[in-house]
Design a protein around this motif. Sequence first.
Motif, PDB file in Angstrom:
ATOM      1  N   ALA A 138      -8.396   6.094 -11.807  1.00 49.13           N
ATOM      2  CA  ALA A 138      -8.468   4.720 -11.324  1.00 49.13           C
ATOM      3  C   ALA A 138      -7.089   4.228 -10.968  1.00 49.13           C
ATOM      4  O   ALA A 138      -6.120   4.462 -11.707  1.00 49.13           O
ATOM      5  N   ALA A 139      -6.987   3.514  -9.853  1.00 48.68           N
ATOM      6  CA  ALA A 139      -5.679   2.998  -9.427  1.00 48.68           C
ATOM      7  C   ALA A 139      -5.295   1.809 -10.283  1.00 48.68           C
ATOM      8  O   ALA A 139      -6.138   1.085 -10.782  1.00 48.68           O
ATOM      9  N   ARG A 199      -2.680   3.512  -3.357  1.00 49.77           N
ATOM     10  CA  ARG A 199      -3.202   2.321  -4.028  1.00 49.77           C
ATOM     11  C   ARG A 199      -2.712   1.068  -3.329  1.00 49.77           C
ATOM     12  O   ARG A 199      -1.728   1.113  -2.572  1.00 49.77           O
ATOM     13  N   LEU A 222      -1.219  -2.579  -4.198  1.00 51.11           N
ATOM     14  CA  LEU A 222      -0.560  -3.313  -5.281  1.00 51.11           C
ATOM     15  C   LEU A 222      -0.341  -4.745  -4.802  1.00 51.11           C
ATOM     16  O   LEU A 222       0.466  -5.001  -3.907  1.00 51.11           O
ATOM     17  N   THR A 242      -1.196  13.600  -9.249  1.00 50.75           N
ATOM     18  CA  THR A 242      -0.515  12.890  -8.172  1.00 50.75           C
ATOM     19  C   THR A 242       0.046  13.918  -7.196  1.00 50.75           C
ATOM     20  O   THR A 242      -0.050  15.125  -7.416  1.00 50.75           O
ATOM     21  N   ALA A 278       4.372   2.897 -10.008  1.00 49.72           N
ATOM     22  CA  ALA A 278       3.281   2.972  -9.034  1.00 49.72           C
ATOM     23  C   ALA A 278       3.603   3.922  -7.888  1.00 49.72           C
ATOM     24  O   ALA A 278       2.729   4.239  -7.079  1.00 49.72           O
ATOM     25  N   LEU A 332     -10.937  -5.137  -3.095  1.00 52.57           N
ATOM     26  CA  LEU A 332      -9.595  -5.471  -2.627  1.00 52.57           C
ATOM     27  C   LEU A 332      -9.457  -6.930  -2.220  1.00 52.57           C
ATOM     28  O   LEU A 332      -8.328  -7.397  -1.996  1.00 52.57           O
ATOM     29  N   VAL A 353       0.861  -1.177   0.000  1.00 54.58           N
ATOM     30  CA  VAL A 353       0.000   0.000   0.000  1.00 54.58           C
ATOM     31  C   VAL A 353       0.898   1.229   0.000  1.00 54.58           C
ATOM     32  O   VAL A 353       1.778   1.374   0.857  1.00 54.58           O
TER      33      VAL A 353
END
Length: 482
Positions: free
Chosen positions: A481-482, A41, A43, A243, A75, A369, A35
């Motif tokens: 969107a992540a 996000r 991952l 970002t 990311a 998730l 995270v």
Amino acid sequence: MTPALPAPPDARLPDGYAVRLAPGTRRVEDGTALVGGSPLRLLRLSPAARRLLDGDRLTVADARTAALAARLLDAGVAVPEPAGPAPGPDDVTVVVPVRDRPDGVARLLTALRADPSTAGVRVLVVDDGSADPAALAAALADALAPAGVEVLRHPRSRGPAAARDTGLRAATTEAVAFLDSDVVPVPGWLDVLLPHLADPRLAVVAPRVTALPPERPGWLSAYETAVSALDMGPAPGPVAPLTGLSYLPSAALLARRAALGDGFDERMRVAEDVDLVWRLAAAGWRVRYEPAARVAHEHPSATAAWLRRRALYGTGAAPLAARHGALVAPVVISPWSAAALGLALAGRGGRVAAAGVLGVAAARLAHRLAPAGGRPPYGRAAGLVLRGTAAGARTLARSATRHHWPLTVAAAAVSRRARRAAVAVAAADAVLGWWPHRGQVDLPRFAAARRLEDLAYGAGLWAGALRARNPRCLLPVRPPAA
């Protein structure tokens, strides 16, 4: 026409290049997921990826490790430890755009010659139509004595973007460093930045821009030293729109010459640096911020000049919106967070409804998730939703005093409740902004400067939108969107 940019090469990170998890990245789900990043996000790592990521560090040794390292970097959950073939100082040209600032250029060239890593670099000083070119030539007389310093001249001023492009076209080296005439590089800055160009898909890397100690400190000096608009902070990371690191100031940039194509958009007299970064990101190039390298910048100390500069920054949003659409949005917030915050402001009954909205959002996120065949992580999802909503609340509060302050003033003029809310928000914004810098500047000075800066920036923002007859730079958007 917008300047063309080439596509990045289809090349991987070189062997020996390494990445390590960024300080804010957390391992969750027994190490099977990460995270972090911006926007935040989750991952999830495959079993193969978990084996390749040894502890918190990954060294590139083949195509698989290169692909994983690139994914972690992109990311924003990892930072690089670059290694591999990269240009040396002999393959760098420094481009210095200037107009009527001879003393600043002389100071900059003196600093470059005093730094062993840049003592022999080729320097192109681009005089962008100075009113007194003889004064510039006289000030540079001593600095021009060493080989490798040349002066190019525009008969009339065409703007900083055009001046940088003139230097870019004249450069023949693999890398080009753009340094404004009001900066002084800290020794070793280039040695820190150059290794990043070992990444073949990296177009630009920038140092941290800190404050040059003023000769005559003014009341703004401590505030500008603490929170200059050019200082992107102490944390490294990838740079991309929407970002936490959405742009880089062109006061100091190191670029791969082949990546820049036709360079900056010369039609833009402001925000041309933001435009370049966003075009590079859209073309598939990487852009990074590396605060371990530093240059000092001569911040304005006169209040009127400082406010004019902040208003000018605000006018850049409208042309950016014309080129990049919603990427320039002043507020990025999810519909769930916006709905919950709106309900919470409605009173006691609204707060109950807001809790229900956040609960539904957390449940939906938990199901997204959930690992295959596993239970939805309701607790983690609730934490992420609450963090996102808190960030959204701060963004909206910041917008009320900066980007949308004319609307706040209008509301306060007709509503006592809005006046109380505006005062509370302005006070909270000042305290929260000041707290991390409380050792550098006192609260009254910080609060006064912050309110003036926000008023100037917001005035420029609205003036630019009205001039362009396009409100897009004032409208909020939902996060990507992540």
